[in-house]
Scaffold this active site. Structure first.
Site, mmCIF file in Angstrom:
data_model
loop_
_atom_site.group_PDB
_atom_site.id
_atom_site.type_symbol
_atom_site.label_atom_id
_atom_site.label_comp_id
_atom_site.label_asym_id
_atom_site.label_seq_id
_atom_site.Cartn_x
_atom_site.Cartn_y
_atom_site.Cartn_z
ATOM 1 N N LYS A 163 -4.230 -2.686 8.882
ATOM 2 C CA LYS A 163 -3.575 -4.036 9.110
ATOM 3 C C LYS A 163 -2.128 -3.829 9.308
ATOM 4 O O LYS A 163 -1.226 -3.461 8.433
ATOM 5 C CB LYS A 163 -3.797 -5.134 8.068
ATOM 6 C CG LYS A 163 -2.940 -6.500 8.684
ATOM 7 C CD LYS A 163 -2.933 -7.742 7.470
ATOM 8 C CE LYS A 163 -1.569 -7.424 6.813
ATOM 9 N NZ LYS A 163 -0.363 -7.900 7.548
ATOM 10 N N CYS A 188 12.761 2.224 3.640
ATOM 11 C CA CYS A 188 12.684 2.007 2.513
ATOM 12 C C CYS A 188 13.661 3.295 1.779
ATOM 13 O O CYS A 188 13.905 2.985 0.565
ATOM 14 C CB CYS A 188 11.234 2.203 1.976
ATOM 15 S SG CYS A 188 10.425 3.460 2.920
ATOM 16 N N GLY A 244 3.412 -4.691 -3.704
ATOM 17 C CA GLY A 244 2.797 -3.556 -4.599
ATOM 18 C C GLY A 244 2.377 -3.874 -5.741
ATOM 19 O O GLY A 244 1.086 -3.630 -6.250
ATOM 20 N N GLU A 286 3.693 2.834 -1.409
ATOM 21 C CA GLU A 286 4.907 3.423 -0.858
ATOM 22 C C GLU A 286 6.014 2.199 -0.893
ATOM 23 O O GLU A 286 5.737 1.314 0.060
ATOM 24 C CB GLU A 286 4.733 4.292 0.416
ATOM 25 C CG GLU A 286 6.040 5.109 0.348
ATOM 26 C CD GLU A 286 7.334 4.414 1.137
ATOM 27 O OE1 GLU A 286 8.086 3.920 0.523
ATOM 28 O OE2 GLU A 286 7.226 4.652 2.496
ATOM 29 N N GLU A 328 17.435 -4.210 -3.340
ATOM 30 C CA GLU A 328 17.150 -3.768 -2.007
ATOM 31 C C GLU A 328 17.478 -4.867 -1.091
ATOM 32 O O GLU A 328 16.784 -5.887 -0.844
ATOM 33 C CB GLU A 328 15.880 -3.259 -1.969
ATOM 34 C CG GLU A 328 15.298 -2.656 -0.661
ATOM 35 C CD GLU A 328 14.045 -2.094 -0.528
ATOM 36 O OE1 GLU A 328 13.030 -2.738 -0.757
ATOM 37 O OE2 GLU A 328 13.824 -0.966 -0.023
ATOM 38 N N THR A 385 8.250 -3.785 -3.045
ATOM 39 C CA THR A 385 7.692 -3.851 -4.417
ATOM 40 C C THR A 385 7.011 -4.968 -4.965
ATOM 41 O O THR A 385 5.709 -4.758 -5.612
ATOM 42 C CB THR A 385 8.932 -3.636 -5.232
ATOM 43 O OG1 THR A 385 9.670 -2.388 -4.962
ATOM 44 C CG2 THR A 385 8.496 -3.467 -6.752
#
Lengths: 488, 303
Positions: free
Chosen positions: A194, A302, A251, A268, A399, A248
């Site tokens: 996807k 990233c 994740g 990742e 980030e 993150t």
């Protein structure tokens, strides 16, 4: 010479370049894209479609299907049905298909590059010179491993995992698809992939390419949708492996969702890399590394070098050089061959970046932006640096995923190692020094999956890539990336 | 130069990373220069050329012919500039000076036992003074590469300073012969030495050694000029010489100057191309830009 007393270099004043737009007439983009399941494009069960926009012009480019749980199930079933034959095919035969995909991608490189830039906003220079060639290289590289798995992992009897569910981000849409699909196929898995909802087009063009390549039906299924579609993939009981690249937060959610199942997983995730410049570094090239580290792909990387550490003895000179260099960056139409910094991928991301710039200002950081002008339409952001910040500033800790660099100075090696590691992330780092022993000292002490020395943002299919800590786990690229799709 | 300028320790000049330099150069070469900006660039190139003949077989006749070309590049196309200068041996300076009266084209003379520089101090000084006495506006000296490679930086520095003194009002270009200096670190070092010793221009090559000018070498020199400018406030010019024979490549050099030193260096006061065949390629491109078709090379005079 009296007028030159201020000692300021003037850039782009006397000789400006005329627009040099890449032609987009040769690309064919359909008005509407369906889901690529079992070797053909099929209508979504939901009957719903959503639009994808050009972030540089705000114009709608196309619309793509919104896959729901039933569509996901259909795709997983197709992948499962294809797995038996595909995994039993000899490695040599699998390799032939993957080579064919690589070659077709090279042949259509220009079309892929143009669509990548239209859909995602990155400069055509980058999609043409980096994204597309590198994506093709990943297919070439893993095609070579397909018939050598026993040599890659001697005495291990490597076996494919089964059906891989792969969810990829919007910053390198085609490249991430290649990173995910190539090793999975070489190892004998089948996949359901996807792409991100803001950048689905190159993945769908890849689906067309895969269809044209004659790859057996169901080996690669590409479905589009937003978070709900991704969740349906993650939670589907017949998926053997989740490979995710993205934030993150997502994740962490994926890890929670698959806890207690026997799904394998590689993540990742985000990063906040330290780019460290010592006083003995080749400074002009280091400045180039700063630019490449944080402004490559508008900072939507990233592993971007978003925290700069400069040794105090050379801080003034490095920052002067950096400011001069920033003045020469051309921000604007991503389709222009001379554009260095293109459009921010989405309105939402632009707002997030602007919010962080405000946070930085309110925290007392000293902001600097070059004098360039921005296009009136589309999502654009000036390259931005913040001076006089510390580890305690939010713009240093979080980030931003945009062209915003936080600059700190340091005094000793111990100090910079401590500060570089003092972050929840651990994806990448950069070290700039003329001294080899210093490089090796740092590479062993920096908690980062990738450490670049006297360069930055270098990618190669043969080299594993991945993170520590909240930047995720598992490696992509190289033998490590192959191993992640095998039981060994 | 300000009296406060302190001479740095040349043993610890900044380091250069070759891979990084080459990567940066690649970025310059992928710039796309079109339409009006291309035309503007090409006229700039013509005006920056030091039209050069430096051969043992040079005669007064040859030099006179080249001087006419220098001032009349292609009279069929109106509005073209002249080249910046002609560059000849000291023995030809007088001939060139006479031929160029009233044209605004300067006369540059090589000196200091060009191209090897292997001679005595006295001969180098008298070589330079002879060229000046004959009317040279600019002196292109060569450094003592052997002394530099021996680490005798003071010798190199003093020699440049002495020639600068002998030049009087003439502008001094210092040729490094970068093809003999082996590393970019050396090129950075010798650039600093030459500028602190008084060079008005730093120049890559004699044209007698291969490789001559390259973009990586030129970039390192431009960066040295930039750092020197920030340190002292004095502008120093740059002259890549040898091997630049196409307008495409010359445009890429200009892009590099524009993005390294900025607009102030984009004139023949601060940037030159040492070249013999570049002019005709540029003229051919200008004619193509005007007419839409390339013309045969025989439409452009070769002097």
């Amino acid at each position: 010479m009296s007028s030159k007393k201020e000692k300021k270099l003037k850039f782009n004043a006397a000789w400006d370049l005329d627009p040099a737009p890449e032609d987009s007439k040769h690309v064919s983009i359909k008005k509407q894209y369906d889901l690529f399941i079992n070797g053909e494009f099929v209508k979504p069960n939901s009957k719903k479609y959503f639009a994808t926009y050009n972030p540089a012009t705000d114009e709608k480019i196309s619309e793509v299907a919104d896959a729901d749980e039933k569509d996901v199930d259909k795709a997983v079933k197709a992948a499962r049905a294809a797995f038996g034959k595909w995994s039993k095919l000899s490695g040599k035969e699998r390799g032939k298909y993957i080579y064919r995909i690589a070659r077709l991608m090279q042949e259509r490189a220009r079309e892929f590059a143009v669509i990548e830039t239209m859909d995602g906003g990155k400069p055509i220079r980058e999609s043409r010179d980096i994204d597309v060639p590198l994506a093709a290289n990943h297919f070439f590289y893993y095609a070579g491993w397909a018939d050598k798995l026993e040599y890659a992992f001697p005495n291990r009897n490597p076996k494919p995992l089964g059906v891989a569910g792969q969810i990829i981000p919007w910053n390198f849409p085609l490249l991430m698809a290649a990173w995910k699909i190539a090793p999975a196929l070489a190892a004998g898995n089948t996949v359901v992939l996807k792409p991100a909802e803001t950048t689905p087009l190159t993945a769908l063009k890849l689906a067309e390419l895969i269809r044209d390549s004659g790859l057996p039906k169901g080996v690669v299924n590409i479905i589009t949708g937003a978070g709900k579609t991704g969740a349906a993939i993650v939670n589907h009981p017949d998926i053997d492996k989740i490979a995710f690249t993205g934030s993150t937060n997502v994740g962490k959610w994926i890890q929670k969702s698959i806890a207690g199942t026997d799904k394998k997983c590689t993540l990742e995730l985000g990063g906040k890399a330290a780019n460290i410049i010592f006083e003995d570094a080749p400074l002009d090239q280091a400045v180039e590394g700063i630019i490449n580290g944080i402004f490559f792909n508008q900072g939507h990387v990233c592993c971007a070098g978003s925290r700069l550490f400069v040794q105090e003895s050379v801080a003034d000179i490095v920052i002067r050089k950096l400011k001069d260099r920033m003045e020469t960056l051309r921000v604007g139409d991503p389709m222009d061959k001379n554009t260095d910094i293109g459009a921010i991928n989405s309105k939402q991301q632009l707002l997030k970046i602007q919010e962080y710039i405000e946070i930085g200002k309110n925290e007392g950081g000293e902001i600097y932006q070059p004098s360039c002008s921005l296009p009136k339409k589309g999502n654009f952001c000036k390259p931005t640096i913040f001076l006089n910040v510390s580890q305690s500033h939010r713009i240093v800790q979080e980030e931003i995923f945009g062209p915003v660099l936080a600059i700190q100075t340091f005094r000793t090696i111990e100090e910079v190692i401590e500060k570089a590691n003092n972050i929840p992330y651990g994806l990448s780092a950069g070290v700039w020094t003329d001294k080899g022993s210093k490089i090796f000292n740092l590479t062993s002490k920096l908690k980062a999956g990738v450490v670049w020395a006297n360069t930055y943002n270098k990618f190669d299919p043969t080299s594993p890539f991945g993170g520590y800590k909240e930047s995720g786990f598992g490696r992509e690229g190289g033998l490590h990336g192959l191993g992640a799709y095998l039981t060994i | 130069m300000s009296t406060k300028t302190t001479i740095p320790d040349f043993r610890i000049t900044p380091t250069v990373d070759q891979v990084g330099v080459e990567e940066r150069v690649t970025r310059f070469t992928t710039r796309s220069i079109k339409k009006e900006s291309k035309m503007q660039g090409m006229k700039m190139i013509l005006s920056m050329i030091d039209l050069t003949t430096l051969e043992g077989k040079d005669t007064e006749g040859k030099v006179k012919q080249m001087c006419y070309k220098a001032a009349h590049l292609h009279d069929i196309i109106p509005g073209l500039p002249t080249v910046a200068a002609v560059c000849v041996y000291p023995s030809m300076v007088k001939t060139a000076k006479d031929a160029l009266i009233g044209t605004g084209v300067k006369v540059a003379s090589v000196s200091t036992a060009f191209p090897s520089g292997q001679s005595t101090h006295e001969i180098k000084i008298s070589d330079t003074k002879f060229a000046i006495a004959n009317g040279a506006d600019e002196i292109d000296m060569v450094i003592s590469r052997g002394e530099f490679l021996k680490g005798n930086y003071n010798f190199v520095f003093d020699e440049i300073a002495a020639i600068k003194q002998a030049c009087g009002k003439a502008r001094l270009k210092v040729i490094f012969e970068t093809g003999e200096l082996s590393t970019l670190d050396n090129i950075r070092k010798v650039s600093d030495i030459a500028m602190y010793a008084g060079a008005d221009f730093i120049k890559t090559s004699t044209g007698k050694i291969s490789p001559a000018a390259t973009m990586p070498v030129t970039l390192v020199m431009l960066e040295a000029i930039r750092d020197y400018y920030y340190a002292t406030g004095r502008m120093v010019g740059m002259k890549p010489a040898g091997g630049i024979s196409t307008s495409k490549l010359a445009l890429q050099y200009l892009i590099m100057v524009n993005e390294t030193l900025g607009a102030d260096w984009l004139s023949n006061e601060w940037f030159r191309f040492g070249a013999s065949s570049l002019a005709n390629d540029v003229l051919m491109q200008i004619a193509k830009q005007n007419t839409g078709v390339y013309q045969c090379s025989d439409y452009f005079s070769k002097d």
